[in-house]
Design a protein around this motif. Structure first.
Motif, PDB file in Angstrom:
ATOM      1  N   GLU A 294       0.823  -1.207   0.000  1.00 47.57           N
ATOM      2  CA  GLU A 294       0.000   0.000   0.000  1.00 47.57           C
ATOM      3  C   GLU A 294       0.858   1.260   0.000  1.00 47.57           C
ATOM      4  O   GLU A 294       0.562   2.226  -0.715  1.00 47.57           O
ATOM      5  N   LEU A 295       1.941   1.248   0.786  1.00 51.58           N
ATOM      6  CA  LEU A 295       2.789   2.430   0.877  1.00 51.58           C
ATOM      7  C   LEU A 295       3.596   2.644  -0.402  1.00 51.58           C
ATOM      8  O   LEU A 295       3.759   3.783  -0.852  1.00 51.58           O
ATOM      9  N   LEU A 296       4.090   1.582  -0.993  1.00 50.40           N
ATOM     10  CA  LEU A 296       4.823   1.727  -2.256  1.00 50.40           C
ATOM     11  C   LEU A 296       3.898   2.235  -3.359  1.00 50.40           C
ATOM     12  O   LEU A 296       4.311   3.033  -4.206  1.00 50.40           O
ATOM     13  N   ASP A 297       2.651   1.812  -3.317  1.00 47.23           N
ATOM     14  CA  ASP A 297       1.680   2.326  -4.275  1.00 47.23           C
ATOM     15  C   ASP A 297       1.414   3.813  -4.011  1.00 47.23           C
ATOM     16  O   ASP A 297       1.330   4.619  -4.937  1.00 47.23           O
ATOM     17  N   LEU A 298       1.327   4.174  -2.730  1.00 47.02           N
ATOM     18  CA  LEU A 298       1.058   5.553  -2.338  1.00 47.02           C
ATOM     19  C   LEU A 298       2.164   6.501  -2.799  1.00 47.02           C
ATOM     20  O   LEU A 298       1.895   7.620  -3.252  1.00 47.02           O
ATOM     21  N   VAL A 299       3.426   6.051  -2.698  1.00 49.86           N
ATOM     22  CA  VAL A 299       4.548   6.913  -3.114  1.00 49.86           C
ATOM     23  C   VAL A 299       4.974   6.643  -4.559  1.00 49.86           C
ATOM     24  O   VAL A 299       6.025   7.092  -4.998  1.00 49.86           O
ATOM     25  N   LYS A 300       4.140   5.891  -5.281  1.00 54.62           N
ATOM     26  CA  LYS A 300       4.324   5.658  -6.718  1.00 54.62           C
ATOM     27  C   LYS A 300       5.619   4.914  -7.037  1.00 54.62           C
ATOM     28  O   LYS A 300       6.343   5.249  -7.976  1.00 54.62           O
ATOM     29  N   LEU A 301       5.906   3.897  -6.227  1.00 60.51           N
ATOM     30  CA  LEU A 301       7.088   3.066  -6.459  1.00 60.51           C
ATOM     31  C   LEU A 301       6.728   1.579  -6.474  1.00 60.51           C
ATOM     32  O   LEU A 301       7.578   0.734  -6.233  1.00 60.51           O
ATOM     33  N   SER A 302       5.483   1.271  -6.769  1.00 62.59           N
ATOM     34  CA  SER A 302       5.030  -0.119  -6.660  1.00 62.59           C
ATOM     35  C   SER A 302       5.762  -1.054  -7.607  1.00 62.59           C
ATOM     36  O   SER A 302       5.834  -2.262  -7.361  1.00 62.59           O
ATOM     37  N   GLN A 303       6.345  -0.527  -8.685  1.00 68.72           N
ATOM     38  CA  GLN A 303       7.053  -1.389  -9.638  1.00 68.72           C
ATOM     39  C   GLN A 303       8.535  -1.552  -9.304  1.00 68.72           C
ATOM     40  O   GLN A 303       9.253  -2.290  -9.979  1.00 68.72           O
ATOM     41  N   LEU A 304       9.002  -0.855  -8.244  1.00 69.21           N
ATOM     42  CA  LEU A 304      10.437  -0.836  -7.957  1.00 69.21           C
ATOM     43  C   LEU A 304      10.782  -1.514  -6.630  1.00 69.21           C
ATOM     44  O   LEU A 304      11.888  -1.325  -6.114  1.00 69.21           O
ATOM     45  N   GLY A 305       9.879  -2.316  -6.105  1.00 69.07           N
ATOM     46  CA  GLY A 305      10.078  -2.914  -4.784  1.00 69.07           C
ATOM     47  C   GLY A 305      11.302  -3.794  -4.661  1.00 69.07           C
ATOM     48  O   GLY A 305      11.876  -3.915  -3.577  1.00 69.07           O
ATOM     49  N   LYS A 306      11.730  -4.396  -5.734  1.00 69.67           N
ATOM     50  CA  LYS A 306      12.869  -5.326  -5.672  1.00 69.67           C
ATOM     51  C   LYS A 306      14.206  -4.668  -6.030  1.00 69.67           C
ATOM     52  O   LYS A 306      15.240  -5.327  -6.036  1.00 69.67           O
ATOM     53  N   ARG A 307      14.181  -3.385  -6.302  1.00 70.14           N
ATOM     54  CA  ARG A 307      15.435  -2.687  -6.581  1.00 70.14           C
ATOM     55  C   ARG A 307      16.135  -2.301  -5.278  1.00 70.14           C
ATOM     56  O   ARG A 307      15.546  -2.340  -4.201  1.00 70.14           O
ATOM     57  N   TYR A 308      17.408  -1.914  -5.419  1.00 69.89           N
ATOM     58  CA  TYR A 308      18.206  -1.468  -4.270  1.00 69.89           C
ATOM     59  C   TYR A 308      18.361   0.050  -4.338  1.00 69.89           C
ATOM     60  O   TYR A 308      18.229   0.646  -5.416  1.00 69.89           O
ATOM     61  N   PRO A 309      18.640   0.686  -3.200  1.00 68.31           N
ATOM     62  CA  PRO A 309      18.723   2.151  -3.174  1.00 68.31           C
ATOM     63  C   PRO A 309      19.646   2.751  -4.232  1.00 68.31           C
ATOM     64  O   PRO A 309      19.316   3.791  -4.816  1.00 68.31           O
ATOM     65  N   HIS A 310      20.790   2.103  -4.500  1.00 72.84           N
ATOM     66  CA  HIS A 310      21.726   2.694  -5.462  1.00 72.84           C
ATOM     67  C   HIS A 310      21.192   2.674  -6.887  1.00 72.84           C
ATOM     68  O   HIS A 310      21.753   3.325  -7.776  1.00 72.84           O
TER      69      HIS A 310
ATOM     70  N   GLU B 150      -0.058  15.839  -0.201  1.00 70.16           N
ATOM     71  CA  GLU B 150      -1.200  15.000  -0.576  1.00 70.16           C
ATOM     72  C   GLU B 150      -1.151  13.649   0.140  1.00 70.16           C
ATOM     73  O   GLU B 150      -2.170  13.165   0.643  1.00 70.16           O
ATOM     74  N   ILE B 151       0.041  13.048   0.205  1.00 71.14           N
ATOM     75  CA  ILE B 151       0.201  11.753   0.874  1.00 71.14           C
ATOM     76  C   ILE B 151      -0.124  11.861   2.359  1.00 71.14           C
ATOM     77  O   ILE B 151      -0.861  11.038   2.923  1.00 71.14           O
ATOM     78  N   LEU B 152       0.420  12.884   3.024  1.00 68.45           N
ATOM     79  CA  LEU B 152       0.200  13.040   4.459  1.00 68.45           C
ATOM     80  C   LEU B 152      -1.266  13.334   4.764  1.00 68.45           C
ATOM     81  O   LEU B 152      -1.827  12.811   5.732  1.00 68.45           O
ATOM     82  N   LYS B 153      -1.897  14.161   3.942  1.00 63.09           N
ATOM     83  CA  LYS B 153      -3.309  14.482   4.155  1.00 63.09           C
ATOM     84  C   LYS B 153      -4.190  13.259   3.918  1.00 63.09           C
ATOM     85  O   LYS B 153      -5.164  13.029   4.629  1.00 63.09           O
ATOM     86  N   GLN B 154      -3.828  12.461   2.923  1.00 64.46           N
ATOM     87  CA  GLN B 154      -4.600  11.259   2.619  1.00 64.46           C
ATOM     88  C   GLN B 154      -4.568  10.272   3.786  1.00 64.46           C
ATOM     89  O   GLN B 154      -5.561   9.616   4.086  1.00 64.46           O
ATOM     90  N   ARG B 155      -3.426  10.205   4.482  1.00 61.44           N
ATOM     91  CA  ARG B 155      -3.287   9.294   5.609  1.00 61.44           C
ATOM     92  C   ARG B 155      -3.667   9.937   6.947  1.00 61.44           C
ATOM     93  O   ARG B 155      -3.707   9.259   7.963  1.00 61.44           O
ATOM     94  N   GLY B 156      -3.906  11.253   6.951  1.00 59.23           N
ATOM     95  CA  GLY B 156      -4.215  11.947   8.200  1.00 59.23           C
ATOM     96  C   GLY B 156      -3.022  12.014   9.134  1.00 59.23           C
ATOM     97  O   GLY B 156      -3.179  12.059  10.357  1.00 59.23           O
ATOM     98  N   THR B 157      -1.815  12.025   8.561  1.00 57.51           N
ATOM     99  CA  THR B 157      -0.595  12.021   9.360  1.00 57.51           C
ATOM    100  C   THR B 157      -0.174  13.437   9.727  1.00 57.51           C
ATOM    101  O   THR B 157      -0.055  14.302   8.860  1.00 57.51           O
TER     102      THR B 157
END
Length: 232
Positions: free
Chosen positions: A121-137, A176-183
């Motif tokens: 859900e969080l990777l989808d929220l920050v628009k990185l759902s396709q990059l979950g298996k990559r490394y930071p570098h 937008e992300i913080l408001k959507q989560r009420g954080t």
């Protein structure tokens, strides 16, 4: 939806510094639940020191820090950072280079029964759902900042602290992300445009003292001091 009338963060007559060197004094700030606040000011004005004190990394010499009504810091008490229910996005992102994106996000919730679903859900929220298996570098700076944001949000903190400038294209999305989560969140910056784009309330600091804590509109149209007027 969050109760916008309740106070999540209270800084009452806060003073802090390093050793015998005072940095911040007589600071009063209230942040409502679900709101985004910003500490704005030139380099060396005490912004990051305040953030580190709220996170529990630095002691305070006077006043108190309360989160959701619980006293976290006073001159006689300091709740450890890991017990504060506060998330933090560090200036250098502090991602683990040997972990994938999804494992970085899951780091603070490894024992959570819904860990996999939360990460998705969080990777989808920050628009990185396709990059979950990559490394930071393998990511751009903006993508690394998104990973750091998702990791900080994963444990569902009471308050999120953002230390350092947001990537220009990310500012609006973070709001937008913080408001959507009420954080509830507090960030520091010396960039007026970023502060106004992201925040509900902005505190202008000068040499460790709060000049004004107000809405961006009021700061611009009704500055409380000559310094605020010239800085804004």
């Amino acid at each position: 939806m969050p109760d916008t009338h309740s106070i999540v963060l209270e800084l009452n007559q806060l003073a802090c510094g390093y050793g015998d060197h005072p940095v911040v004094s007589e600071l009063d700030i209230n942040l409502r639940m679900g709101d985004i606040g910003c500490l704005l000011g030139p380099s060396g004005c005490g912004k990051t020191t305040i953030l580190r004190a709220i996170a529990g990394f630095e002691p305070i010499t006077a006043g108190e820090i309360l989160l959701d009504g619980e006293r976290l810091s006073s001159p006689f008490k300091r709740t450890p950072p890991e017990q504060r229910r506060i998330g933090m996005v560090f200036q250098d992102y502090a991602l683990f280079p040997h972990l994938t994106v999804q494992d970085n996000v899951a780091f603070g919730i490894n024992r959570h029964p819904r860990r996999k679903r939360i990460v998705e859900e969080l990777l989808d929220l920050v628009k990185l759902s396709q990059l979950g298996k990559r490394y930071p570098h393998e990511l751009s700076g903006g993508q690394q900042q998104r990973v750091a944001l998702a990791r900080a949000l994963a444990p569902d903190p009471k308050l999120l602290l953002l230390d350092g400038e947001l990537r220009r294209r990310l500012s609006g999305e973070v709001r937008e992300i913080l408001k959507q989560r009420g954080t509830s969140a507090l960030l520091v910056t010396h960039d007026q445009n970023e502060a106004f784009a992201v925040s509900d309330h902005v505190g202008v600091l000068r040499e460790g003292r709060l000049q004004q804590w107000d809405s961006p509109f009021n700061l611009y149209h009704e500055p409380a001091t000559p310094f605020v007027a010239s800085f804004i």
